[in-house]
Write a protein that holds these residues in place. Sequence first.
Motif, mmCIF file in Angstrom:
data_model
loop_
_atom_site.group_PDB
_atom_site.id
_atom_site.type_symbol
_atom_site.label_atom_id
_atom_site.label_comp_id
_atom_site.label_asym_id
_atom_site.label_seq_id
_atom_site.Cartn_x
_atom_site.Cartn_y
_atom_site.Cartn_z
ATOM 1 N N CYS A 123 45.561 30.267 69.564
ATOM 2 C CA CYS A 123 46.781 30.335 69.152
ATOM 3 C C CYS A 123 47.694 29.806 70.239
ATOM 4 C CB CYS A 123 47.109 31.915 69.020
ATOM 5 S SG CYS A 123 45.957 32.638 67.484
ATOM 6 N N THR A 124 48.384 29.034 70.083
ATOM 7 C CA THR A 124 49.353 28.210 71.178
ATOM 8 C C THR A 124 50.865 28.430 70.661
ATOM 9 O OG1 THR A 124 49.330 26.064 69.810
ATOM 10 C CG2 THR A 124 47.455 26.439 71.929
ATOM 11 N N ILE A 125 51.457 28.621 71.619
ATOM 12 C CA ILE A 125 53.030 28.891 71.404
ATOM 13 C C ILE A 125 53.626 27.544 71.457
ATOM 14 C CG2 ILE A 125 55.215 29.931 72.320
ATOM 15 C CD1 ILE A 125 53.338 32.241 73.279
ATOM 16 N N PRO A 126 54.365 27.323 70.435
ATOM 17 C CA PRO A 126 55.082 26.103 70.331
ATOM 18 C C PRO A 126 55.953 25.754 71.862
ATOM 19 C CG PRO A 126 55.505 27.161 68.245
ATOM 20 C CD PRO A 126 54.750 28.256 69.315
ATOM 21 N N LEU A 127 55.960 24.706 72.156
ATOM 22 C CA LEU A 127 57.091 24.524 73.418
ATOM 23 C C LEU A 127 58.153 23.782 72.985
ATOM 24 C CD1 LEU A 127 54.068 22.669 75.474
ATOM 25 C CD2 LEU A 127 54.802 24.962 75.552
ATOM 26 N N ARG A 128 58.477 22.955 71.872
ATOM 27 C CA ARG A 128 59.808 22.381 71.933
ATOM 28 C C ARG A 128 60.652 22.823 70.760
ATOM 29 N NH1 ARG A 128 56.110 18.209 72.712
ATOM 30 N NH2 ARG A 128 56.562 17.303 74.595
ATOM 31 N N GLU A 129 60.046 24.049 70.200
ATOM 32 C CA GLU A 129 60.786 24.938 69.194
ATOM 33 C C GLU A 129 60.632 26.165 68.997
ATOM 34 O OE1 GLU A 129 59.420 22.410 65.498
ATOM 35 O OE2 GLU A 129 57.645 22.501 66.156
ATOM 36 N N THR A 130 61.259 27.102 68.367
ATOM 37 C CA THR A 130 61.051 28.353 68.427
ATOM 38 C C THR A 130 59.824 28.581 67.367
ATOM 39 O OG1 THR A 130 62.140 28.741 66.406
ATOM 40 C CG2 THR A 130 63.398 29.105 68.476
ATOM 41 N N ILE A 131 59.496 29.882 67.331
ATOM 42 C CA ILE A 131 58.235 30.017 66.343
ATOM 43 C C ILE A 131 58.707 29.885 65.031
ATOM 44 C CG2 ILE A 131 56.799 31.877 65.772
ATOM 45 C CD1 ILE A 131 56.366 32.614 68.867
ATOM 46 N N PRO A 132 59.761 30.661 64.686
ATOM 47 C CA PRO A 132 60.105 30.504 63.241
ATOM 48 C C PRO A 132 60.333 29.108 62.658
ATOM 49 C CG PRO A 132 61.385 32.305 64.157
ATOM 50 C CD PRO A 132 60.396 31.755 65.286
ATOM 51 N N GLU A 133 60.898 28.163 63.614
ATOM 52 C CA GLU A 133 60.953 26.710 63.493
ATOM 53 C C GLU A 133 59.550 25.898 63.139
ATOM 54 O OE1 GLU A 133 65.156 25.843 65.776
ATOM 55 O OE2 GLU A 133 63.234 25.535 66.892
ATOM 56 N N PHE A 134 58.855 26.349 64.238
ATOM 57 C CA PHE A 134 57.299 25.717 64.041
ATOM 58 C C PHE A 134 56.680 26.227 62.801
ATOM 59 C CE2 PHE A 134 52.679 26.696 64.953
ATOM 60 C CZ PHE A 134 52.529 25.315 65.077
#
Length: 173
Positions: A123-134
Amino acid sequence: MEKGVQRWVVDISKWDPTPHDFSFALYLLPQHHHSSIIKYVKLEDRKRALVSRLLQYALVHQVLGIPFEEITINRTIEGKPYLESDKAGMDFPNFNFNVSHHGDYVAIASEPLCLVGLDIVSCTIPLRETIPEFVQNFSSYFSSFEWDNILNAGTSDEILIEFYRIVEFGERP
Protein backbone atom coordinates in the motif's frame (compact mmCIF):
# COMPACT_ATOMS: atom_id res chain seq x y z
CA MET A 1 4.54 -23.41 13.56
CA GLU A 2 5.20 -26.84 12.19
CA LYS A 3 8.34 -27.18 10.05
CA GLY A 4 6.50 -27.36 6.72
CA VAL A 5 4.52 -24.20 7.46
CA GLN A 6 6.66 -21.22 6.54
CA ARG A 7 5.97 -17.51 5.95
CA TRP A 8 8.83 -15.30 4.78
CA VAL A 9 8.81 -11.68 3.60
CA VAL A 10 11.79 -9.79 2.19
CA ASP A 11 12.00 -6.01 1.86
CA ILE A 12 14.15 -5.39 -1.23
CA SER A 13 14.04 -1.59 -1.03
CA LYS A 14 17.52 -1.22 0.47
CA TRP A 15 19.21 -3.78 -1.78
CA ASP A 16 21.05 -1.89 -4.51
CA PRO A 17 23.19 -4.55 -6.17
CA THR A 18 26.06 -3.77 -8.49
CA PRO A 19 25.80 -5.52 -11.86
CA HIS A 20 28.42 -8.00 -10.59
CA ASP A 21 26.46 -8.73 -7.40
CA PHE A 22 23.24 -9.18 -9.34
CA SER A 23 24.93 -11.59 -11.77
CA PHE A 24 26.46 -13.52 -8.89
CA ALA A 25 23.03 -13.97 -7.27
CA LEU A 26 21.47 -14.87 -10.62
CA TYR A 27 24.03 -17.60 -11.23
CA LEU A 28 23.07 -19.29 -7.96
CA LEU A 29 19.96 -20.39 -9.85
CA PRO A 30 19.71 -22.99 -12.62
CA GLN A 31 20.16 -21.58 -16.12
CA HIS A 32 16.52 -22.14 -17.13
CA HIS A 33 15.41 -19.43 -14.65
CA HIS A 34 17.73 -16.72 -15.98
CA SER A 35 15.67 -15.60 -18.97
CA SER A 36 12.52 -15.17 -16.86
CA ILE A 37 14.45 -12.78 -14.62
CA ILE A 38 16.54 -10.76 -17.06
CA LYS A 39 13.62 -10.23 -19.44
CA TYR A 40 12.54 -7.29 -17.28
CA VAL A 41 13.81 -3.86 -18.28
CA LYS A 42 13.57 -2.19 -14.87
CA LEU A 43 16.02 -3.22 -12.17
CA GLU A 44 13.25 -3.23 -9.54
CA ASP A 45 11.32 -5.85 -11.54
CA ARG A 46 14.47 -7.93 -11.98
CA LYS A 47 15.18 -7.75 -8.25
CA ARG A 48 11.67 -8.96 -7.39
CA ALA A 49 11.93 -11.85 -9.87
CA LEU A 50 15.40 -12.86 -8.65
CA VAL A 51 14.53 -12.72 -4.95
CA SER A 52 11.33 -14.67 -5.65
CA ARG A 53 13.28 -17.50 -7.30
CA LEU A 54 15.99 -17.49 -4.61
CA LEU A 55 13.36 -17.68 -1.86
CA GLN A 56 11.79 -20.73 -3.53
CA TYR A 57 15.07 -22.63 -3.59
CA ALA A 58 16.02 -21.53 -0.06
CA LEU A 59 12.64 -22.58 1.33
CA VAL A 60 12.69 -26.01 -0.33
CA HIS A 61 16.24 -26.57 0.89
CA GLN A 62 15.49 -25.48 4.47
CA VAL A 63 12.18 -27.33 4.87
CA LEU A 64 12.90 -30.51 2.94
CA GLY A 65 16.68 -30.68 3.21
CA ILE A 66 17.13 -31.18 -0.53
CA PRO A 67 20.54 -29.98 -1.71
CA PHE A 68 20.27 -26.78 -3.75
CA GLU A 69 21.65 -28.37 -6.93
CA GLU A 70 19.08 -31.21 -6.75
CA ILE A 71 16.03 -28.95 -6.50
CA THR A 72 13.89 -28.66 -9.63
CA ILE A 73 11.18 -26.01 -9.57
CA ASN A 74 8.75 -25.71 -12.46
CA ARG A 75 5.55 -23.75 -13.02
CA THR A 76 1.99 -24.76 -13.72
CA ILE A 77 0.23 -23.40 -16.81
CA GLU A 78 -1.20 -20.69 -14.54
CA GLY A 79 2.31 -19.75 -13.36
CA LYS A 80 2.22 -21.24 -9.83
CA PRO A 81 5.63 -22.64 -8.88
CA TYR A 82 5.92 -26.24 -7.74
CA LEU A 83 8.63 -28.66 -6.71
CA GLU A 84 9.31 -31.34 -9.29
CA SER A 85 9.70 -34.44 -7.16
CA ASP A 86 8.75 -38.08 -6.97
CA LYS A 87 7.90 -37.36 -3.30
CA ALA A 88 9.58 -40.61 -2.27
CA GLY A 89 10.78 -40.37 1.30
CA MET A 90 9.51 -36.84 1.80
CA ASP A 91 8.24 -35.90 5.25
CA PHE A 92 5.57 -33.79 3.57
CA PRO A 93 4.16 -35.55 0.47
CA ASN A 94 1.74 -32.65 -0.19
CA PHE A 95 4.32 -29.92 0.38
CA ASN A 96 3.62 -26.87 -1.75
CA PHE A 97 4.47 -23.18 -1.75
CA ASN A 98 3.52 -19.95 -3.43
CA VAL A 99 5.22 -16.60 -3.93
CA SER A 100 4.00 -13.08 -4.46
CA HIS A 101 5.64 -9.70 -4.87
CA HIS A 102 4.56 -6.11 -5.08
CA GLY A 103 6.40 -2.87 -4.51
CA ASP A 104 9.31 -3.38 -2.12
CA TYR A 105 8.21 -6.79 -0.88
CA VAL A 106 8.66 -10.39 -1.97
CA ALA A 107 6.92 -13.09 0.07
CA ILE A 108 6.72 -16.86 0.12
CA ALA A 109 4.47 -19.23 2.05
CA SER A 110 4.49 -23.02 2.28
CA GLU A 111 2.18 -25.70 3.62
CA PRO A 112 2.82 -29.41 4.18
CA LEU A 113 -0.81 -30.53 3.73
CA CYS A 114 -3.12 -27.78 2.46
CA LEU A 115 -2.86 -25.98 -0.85
CA VAL A 116 -1.34 -22.57 -0.16
CA GLY A 117 -2.09 -19.33 -1.94
CA LEU A 118 -0.38 -16.01 -1.41
CA ASP A 119 -1.01 -12.56 -2.75
CA ILE A 120 0.52 -9.42 -1.30
CA VAL A 121 0.06 -5.77 -2.09
CA SER A 122 2.23 -2.90 -1.00
CA CYS A 123 0.00 0.00 0.00
CA THR A 124 1.82 3.06 -1.26
CA ILE A 125 0.68 6.63 -0.87
CA PRO A 126 0.55 8.49 -4.19
CA LEU A 127 3.21 11.19 -4.47
CA ARG A 128 1.92 13.56 -7.15
CA GLU A 129 -1.80 13.55 -6.42
CA THR A 130 -4.19 13.30 -3.53
CA ILE A 131 -5.52 9.91 -2.51
CA PRO A 132 -9.01 10.65 -3.92
CA GLU A 133 -7.45 11.77 -7.23
CA PHE A 134 -5.31 8.65 -7.37
CA VAL A 135 -8.21 6.32 -6.62
CA GLN A 136 -10.46 8.08 -9.13
CA ASN A 137 -8.07 7.02 -11.93
CA PHE A 138 -9.27 3.44 -11.43
CA SER A 139 -13.01 3.99 -11.03
CA SER A 140 -13.92 2.21 -14.27
CA TYR A 141 -12.37 -1.05 -13.02
CA PHE A 142 -14.83 -1.47 -10.14
CA SER A 143 -18.45 -2.47 -9.82
CA SER A 144 -20.78 0.17 -8.40
CA PHE A 145 -20.88 -1.77 -5.11
CA GLU A 146 -17.07 -1.86 -4.87
CA TRP A 147 -16.77 1.80 -5.85
CA ASP A 148 -19.32 2.83 -3.19
CA ASN A 149 -17.37 0.88 -0.58
CA ILE A 150 -14.16 2.64 -1.58
CA LEU A 151 -15.66 6.15 -1.58
CA ASN A 152 -17.52 5.63 1.70
CA ALA A 153 -14.62 4.04 3.57
CA GLY A 154 -13.96 7.19 5.63
CA THR A 155 -10.76 9.21 5.75
CA SER A 156 -8.36 9.41 2.82
CA ASP A 157 -6.16 6.77 4.43
CA GLU A 158 -9.16 4.46 4.93
CA ILE A 159 -10.19 5.03 1.29
CA LEU A 160 -6.71 3.99 0.16
CA ILE A 161 -6.75 0.89 2.37
CA GLU A 162 -10.18 -0.13 1.04
CA PHE A 163 -9.00 0.52 -2.53
CA TYR A 164 -5.99 -1.78 -2.08
CA ARG A 165 -8.08 -4.40 -0.26
CA ILE A 166 -10.49 -4.63 -3.18
CA VAL A 167 -7.71 -4.48 -5.77
CA GLU A 168 -5.89 -7.35 -4.08
CA PHE A 169 -8.99 -9.44 -3.45
CA GLY A 170 -10.30 -8.96 -6.98
CA GLU A 171 -6.98 -9.10 -8.86
CA ARG A 172 -7.64 -5.75 -10.51
CA PRO A 173 -5.20 -3.18 -11.98
